[in-house]
Design an enzyme around this catalytic site. Structure first.
Site, mmCIF file in Angstrom:
data_model
loop_
_atom_site.group_PDB
_atom_site.id
_atom_site.type_symbol
_atom_site.label_atom_id
_atom_site.label_comp_id
_atom_site.label_asym_id
_atom_site.label_seq_id
_atom_site.Cartn_x
_atom_site.Cartn_y
_atom_site.Cartn_z
ATOM 1 N N SER A 59 0.670 -1.277 -0.074
ATOM 2 C CA SER A 59 -0.213 0.017 -0.021
ATOM 3 C C SER A 59 0.817 1.168 -0.169
ATOM 4 O O SER A 59 1.753 1.347 0.969
ATOM 5 C CB SER A 59 -0.942 -0.073 1.341
ATOM 6 O OG SER A 59 -1.626 1.189 1.287
ATOM 7 N N GLY A 60 0.701 2.228 -0.809
ATOM 8 C CA GLY A 60 1.349 3.334 -0.965
ATOM 9 C C GLY A 60 2.717 3.468 -1.946
ATOM 10 O O GLY A 60 3.146 4.122 -2.089
ATOM 11 N N GLU A 112 1.738 -7.962 2.717
ATOM 12 C CA GLU A 112 1.273 -7.293 3.671
ATOM 13 C C GLU A 112 1.918 -8.120 5.009
ATOM 14 O O GLU A 112 1.457 -9.124 5.255
ATOM 15 C CB GLU A 112 0.098 -6.929 4.155
ATOM 16 C CG GLU A 112 -0.447 -6.155 2.767
ATOM 17 C CD GLU A 112 -1.950 -5.419 3.481
ATOM 18 O OE1 GLU A 112 -2.490 -6.176 4.138
ATOM 19 O OE2 GLU A 112 -2.501 -4.664 2.514
ATOM 20 N N SER A 133 -5.176 4.734 -0.897
ATOM 21 C CA SER A 133 -5.012 3.216 -0.787
ATOM 22 C C SER A 133 -6.219 2.303 -1.293
ATOM 23 O O SER A 133 -7.447 2.604 -0.914
ATOM 24 C CB SER A 133 -4.716 2.809 0.683
ATOM 25 O OG SER A 133 -4.612 1.465 0.706
ATOM 26 N N SER A 134 -5.755 1.366 -2.286
ATOM 27 C CA SER A 134 -7.012 0.718 -2.716
ATOM 28 C C SER A 134 -7.425 -0.215 -1.772
ATOM 29 O O SER A 134 -6.225 -1.180 -1.290
ATOM 30 C CB SER A 134 -6.589 0.090 -3.959
ATOM 31 O OG SER A 134 -6.511 0.848 -4.994
ATOM 32 N N THR A 162 -2.252 1.890 -8.159
ATOM 33 C CA THR A 162 -3.334 2.290 -8.793
ATOM 34 C C THR A 162 -2.892 3.335 -9.898
ATOM 35 O O THR A 162 -3.310 3.535 -10.998
ATOM 36 C CB THR A 162 -4.269 3.085 -7.712
ATOM 37 O OG1 THR A 162 -4.411 2.332 -6.671
ATOM 38 C CG2 THR A 162 -5.538 3.693 -8.193
ATOM 39 N N ASN A 212 -0.737 5.326 2.907
ATOM 40 C CA ASN A 212 -1.178 5.822 1.738
ATOM 41 C C ASN A 212 -2.392 6.757 1.864
ATOM 42 O O ASN A 212 -3.402 6.272 2.280
ATOM 43 C CB ASN A 212 -1.245 4.810 0.722
ATOM 44 C CG ASN A 212 -1.784 5.380 -0.932
ATOM 45 O OD1 ASN A 212 -1.515 6.451 -0.848
ATOM 46 N ND2 ASN A 212 -1.792 4.287 -1.739
ATOM 47 N N GLY A 240 -0.403 -5.598 -2.313
ATOM 48 C CA GLY A 240 1.032 -6.504 -2.394
ATOM 49 C C GLY A 240 1.199 -7.459 -1.097
ATOM 50 O O GLY A 240 0.033 -7.386 -0.223
#
Length: 1117
Positions: free
Chosen positions: A116-117, A398, A169-170, A121, A166, A396
């Protein structure tokens, strides 16, 4: 010209090896180690080179700032270029995938991974925008591209959130299949979503936000929209919204809400659908504000009750649900088993669980409906076979301090992606070796299939045991699940736990009792089992589903089909783990059919700041993304490969036999080149179309030799260029000298010619002057001679003429003298004869002659001193002689009458009538009424109200049959108080009419024969009394006492009408300062007195008693 210029610019860079900062392709990194890998990334990141290759894999570093590398010029630069032709860029991978799909008819997929970040995206957006830019144009194509691009803002609003790592973040996985036709133009797309983090709806970690759409709605919606949705802009009023990070720097929620509304419209959402979606979002917020309180029952159990029913009421109004139905669903749970139904009460904790479960399910199903609705709009309309490019944007790997069920599922998905990555990468390598005829050597690598089997095995896998534990009757807890794992997975080499049979972990204090650890390909991850069972069950009570289905809201019924009482399904719904494993399996099968392209996103720091590179963080990501493993796989065979043509073109200057032009096939040229450079045979291999180089050192050796050779070539080019430049300069100087000399000689000759021409002109002018002067002297002499002859002749002729004149004069004088003498003689004779008759009447004749001459002189003098033709001019010449007194007076009268006649002849009939009225007014009032002199200069207009033109008096005009001679506003005097009332006064030849000024209603219409006399004063007032004939019908109410500014004109017109009428007597006008007026049966005396002008210059009328009205007229100053 523009195309040529663009081509010239693009030919500057011919390889990623040119002007390379660090190493553009990690396969060429020498030596290969984790430290050198990180140093290379850091060096490129510091120089704003955020993209690096590992073979065909792109590593993308998030710069946390805008870079000028995504311009339309960059798109054109990378368009239709070889992957390794330019410096590393995400556009190169997107172009390679698009061209493979368009030209080779190969379905493609682009796998974007990272934590994330890291910029996943944004990377997917860049890929889609590049494909949209390079594919075809046209109205329909542009519409499809716009819909595909605008689907991103909608999904980001509902599926993205601000996290500590992020700001955007998605919180879901997204896979989009973009479908193309045979020309490479987009036809549509299909989106699949994976594992939305719905637990975020009800609870967010500290420093994070709920999904964007909640904040966008409250910030950007209009006041009217919020009023309809029963919402307030204050975030603090909603329990589901965290307050510590509600506002995010650089994030404009209001502007983003307008963007989302516009994107939904472009994608194809109807207005009522958008409103329905917003109503469900508002309902989720309202749902979070519902709180419960315990209530004891008679049997001693606790039952939950809603504390404040206002939020519940508003939510039910939004969704069209009966409040009692939903309230009961929060208090009771019905369990059905075969033919039995058991209803149990819910305590407060269970009620809160039911509320949160409903909120999570409502939002999750709304998100799935949005994806389905977008797919309906963007899917291809044709049924023919399509080419497909898939873009996978998924979480990704985590590793958090506290990892739960969500991280377990996400890491399982990444294990599967790593597995397929290794398989597809090796398969691609092997296929290329076979295609080029190179012997394939097996490559040893870590196969993570054993980890995937640990998680997904149908018998002993962790997910299978979790599902089995969830379905098992009896007491099921997270601890029982962990006990089962310890029993079955104890001997697995990648599973660790404090409670398993393996004693080596008993003293491991880093491993808590309620946790287990899995050794993933990216490292060890510690999972806390708390919440595994509940999150896997993802249970929503049937009572709540049925309550939702009873809603009148059209969208709610679609989201909760299981709530239909007619279709009750007693089977338990599939667990979250089962559903995700099935969707991951479908995704893997889909990816297996496509050619993969990889983008590995890396976050350089946790501060979201530019120019900061945190080695430990990047190293951690490099490890769990398996980038070092990726490099080793690519380097296990040959580290570098290149087609023969560009290889020969790049290195041909290193061999004299291939420089500057090689005439034969490119492969033979490369073989000659490598043999001349004495490259060992084991370092290279010759394929059918490419040369393969095993060790990066060999490639760097070639590059170093090329660099030295380029320096020598540059020196040679400089030498040749300088020589050419000097020769060119010399030839130019020589040519210039010749030109200058030629021009100088021309100038000198022209100057010499001009001097000679000037001298010749001077000589010629002097010669011509001398000749002219000589001729002039001769002509002057000749002229003087002619003038002398003429003068002599003139004097001679003059002398002769004078002599003749004197002779003629003398002769004439002689003749005149004879005539005079004769005349005198004749006169003498006549006088002698006349004297005899003249003496008798000489006195009378002389008298008549004198009188005649005096009269003649008088008339001539009168003619020259005549007065003007104006009738009012009283001038007349003085009388010269007393005996002409009578004649003088008579002539003055005759002249005055004559000029008056001339003046009258100029008048029109209307003007004559006016003057006749003025004359009659003079006869009536001159010397009698003080008001008369001021009226002489005022013309008699008659119709002062323009009654025939004014629409206000249209009704009054139609009531009068005859022509109106006079129309004016008068004041009718009231005998009771002496005050005046405005009335319209109309005069015709037969009647006079009094009417109301405001309404135009006729108050009185009096025939003129009934008017016997008019009485006025001698003062300057406008009062007059119209006295009526006694006994007539008009005299019933008595006489009329009126006041008007146009008194002279009114009485004059009345008098003229009476004088011209043959059937009635002439109107009598009485002028007196005291007269009687008949009011009904009484006679009232009207008396006029003069007063001082202290109270103004207006005339006032006052009643003194029943028999007297006194009118005060101000005296003139």
């Amino acid at each position: 010209m523009q195309g040529g210029t663009t081509t010239a610019k693009m030919e500057v860079k011919t390889s990623l090896l040119d002007n390379m900062i660090g190493v553009g392709d990690m396969v060429l990194l020498e030596p290969l180690s984790e430290d050198s890998f990180l140093d290379n990334l850091k060096k490129r990141f510091d120089h704003s080179e955020i993209y690096t290759y590992i073979g065909s894999v792109v590593i993308s570093m998030n710069p946390y700032r805008s870079l000028p590398i995504y311009t339309p010029e960059k798109v054109e630069e990378y368009r239709n270029r070889n992957f390794y032709e330019l410096s590393p860029h995400i556009y190169a991978l997107a172009d390679e995938a698009y061209r493979s799909l368009r030209d080779q008819d190969k379905d493609q997929c682009i796998l974007i991974t990272g934590e994330s970040g890291a910029g996943k995206t944004e990377a997917s957006k860049l890929v889609m925008s590049y494909v949209a830019a390079v594919c075809g144009k046209g109205h329909e194509v542009n519409k499809v591209k716009e819909q595909l691009l605008q689907s991103n803002p909608v999904l980001e609003a509902f599926g993205n959130a601000k996290t500590v790592r992020n700001d955007n973040s998605s919180r879901f996985g997204k896979y989009m299949d973009i479908e193309f036709d045979f020309k490479g133009d987009p036809l549509g797309g299909v989106i699949s979503n994976y594992l939305l983090e719905k637990s975020r709806v009800v609870k967010q970690p500290r420093g994070e936000r709920n999904f964007h759409v909640f904040y966008q709605l409250l910030s950007g919606a209009s006041d009217d929209t919020l009023r309809k949705l029963k919402l307030d802009r204050d975030f603090s009023k909603y329990n589901y919204l965290s307050l510590d990070s509600a506002a995010v720097n650089g994030l404009d929620d209001a502007a983003n809400f307008r963007t989302v509304r516009n994107a939904m419209q472009i994608v194809g959402f109807m207005e009522d659908e958008v409103q329905s979606v917003l109503e469900l979002v508002a309902a989720v917020l309202k749902l979070g504000n519902i709180e419960f309180k315990p209530e004891s029952r008679c049997n001693g159990t606790d039952e939950s009750r809603v504390k404040d029913k206002n939020d519940l009421k508003e939510m039910c109004e939004l969704l069209g649900i009966e409040q009692s139905v939903l309230e009961r669903a929060f208090s009771y749970r019905t369990v059905e088993a075969k033919m039995e139904k058991v209803s149990t009460t819910l305590n407060v904790a269970q009620a809160y669980y039911a509320r949160d479960a409903l909120a999570k399910n409502l939002y999750s199903r709304l998100f799935s409906w949005l994806v389905t609705r977008i797919n309906e709009s963007i899917q291809a309309q044709t049924k023919a076979r399509h080419k497909v490019m898939g873009v996978l944007d998924i979480y990704g790997f985590e590793i958090f301090e506290d990892n739960s069920f969500e991280q377990f599922i996400i890491n399982y998905c990444n294990e599967k992606l790593q597995q397929i990555f290794i398989e597809l990468t090796l398969r691609e390598e092997q296929e290329e070796y076979v295609r080029e005829g190179i012997e394939w050597t097996n490559i040893e690598y870590f196969n993570n299939a054993i980890i995937c089997d640990l998680i997904e095995n149908n018998q002993n896998g962790i997910l299978a045991m979790l599902d089995e534990e969830c379905l098992r009757p009896g007491t099921v807890t997270d601890e029982t699940f962990l006990d089962k794992l310890n029993t079955i997975c104890a001997d697995h080499q990648h599973f660790e736990s404090r409670l398993n049979k393996n004693s080596k972990f008993l003293n491991d204090h880093s491993l808590p009792h309620n946790c287990f650890r899995i050794q993933h390909y990216a490292g060890k991850v510690l999972y806390r089992v708390e919440g595994f069972v509940d999150k896997n069950n993802d249970l929503l009570y049937r009572d709540l589903s049925q309550a939702m289905y009873k809603a009148n809201h059209s969208l709610i019924k679609q989201l909760f089909p299981e709530g239909n009482p007619a279709k009750v399904n007693l089977k338990r719904p599939p667990t979250a783990g089962f559903q995700f494993r099935a969707s991951v399996g479908t995704l893997m099968r889909n990816l297996q059919t496509k050619n993969p392209n990889y983008i590995r996103c890396i976050k350089p720091n946790d501060k979201k700041a530019s120019h900061i590179f945190t080695d430990s963080l990047v190293c951690h990501q490099v490890r769990y993304l398996g980038l070092m493993e990726n490099v080793r796989v690519r380097r296990a065979g040959y580290a570098f490969r290149q087609p023969y043509e560009p290889c020969l073109e790049r290195y041909k200057m290193l061999c004299k036999r291939t420089w500057p032009h090689w005439k034969g096939p490119a492969r033979e040229g490369v073989e000659v080149l490598m043999a001349d450079l004495q490259i060992p045979a084991e370092e290279i291999a010759y394929g059918r179309s490419k040369i393969f180089i095993r060790n990066p050192r060999t490639l760097f050796f070639l590059e170093e030799k090329r660099k030295q050779c380029l320096q020598d070539l540059a020196t040679l080019i400089q030498k040749i260029y300088r020589g050419w430049k000097c020769r060119t300069h010399f030839l130019l100087m020589k040519k210039s000298q010749i030109v200058v000399a030629a021009w100088y000689r021309r100038y000198a000759q022209q100057k010499k010619y001009r001097n000679i021409k000037s001298a010749t002109t001077v000589v010629q002018s002097y010669t011509r002057g001398w000749q002219a002067r000589k001729l002039l002297r001769e002509l002057k002499y000749q002229k003087r001679c002619e003038e002398a002859v003429t003068t002599i002749a003139a004097f001679w002729h003059g002398t002769q003429a004078r002599l003749e004149l004197r002779r003629l004069k003398q002769e004439a004088r002689n003749k005149h003298a004879v005539t005079v003498i004769w005349a005198y003689w004749q006169g003498t004779k006549v006088r002698r004869e006349y004297r005899k008759f003249f003496r008798a009447n000489a006195g009378k004749k002389i008298y008549d002659f004198t009188i005649q001459r005096i009269i003649q002189k008088y008339f001539l003098g009168l003619k020259s001193n005549m007065p003007s033709m104006s009738p009012i001019d009283k001038k007349w010449p003085a009388r010269p002689y007393g005996f002409l007194d009578g004649v003088h007076t008579e002539l003055r009268k005759i002249f005055h009458h004559w000029r008056c006649k001339k003046y009258r002849d100029q008048f029109t009939e209307e003007k004559k009538a006016v003057y006749e009225e003025k004359l009659e007014a003079s006869e009536i009032f001159k010397g009698k009424k003080a008001l008369y002199p001021s009226s002489v200069s005022q013309p008699f207009k008659g119709d002062y109200l323009e009654i025939s033109k004014n629409p206000k008096y249209q009704k009054l005009n139609s009531a009068v049959d005859e022509k109106v001679l006079l129309a004016d506003v008068v004041n009718k005097i009231n005998r009771a108080n002496g005050k005046g009332t405005p009335r319209i006064f109309l005069l015709t030849k037969k009647n006079f009419v009094l009417a109301d000024q405001k309404t135009g209603q006729v108050k009185a219409s009096i025939p003129l024969p009934d008017v016997t006399s008019v009485s006025v004063s001698t003062q300057k007032d406008g009062f007059f009394a119209l006295k009526l004939k006694e006994g007539s019908a008009s005299a019933v109410k008595g006489d009329f006492l009126l006041s008007s500014e146009h008194l002279i004109e009114i009485i004059t017109k009345l008098h003229r009408i009476g004088a011209t009428a043959a059937d009635r007597e002439k109107l009598k006008v009485d002028i007196s300062d005291e007269f009687l007026v008949q009011f009904k049966q009484d006679k009232v005396c009207v008396k006029f007195i003069q007063s001082s002008p202290k109270n103004g210059n207006s005339v006032s009328c006052k009643r003194k008693n029943n028999r007297l009205l006194e009118v005060s007229v101000p005296t003139s100053p």
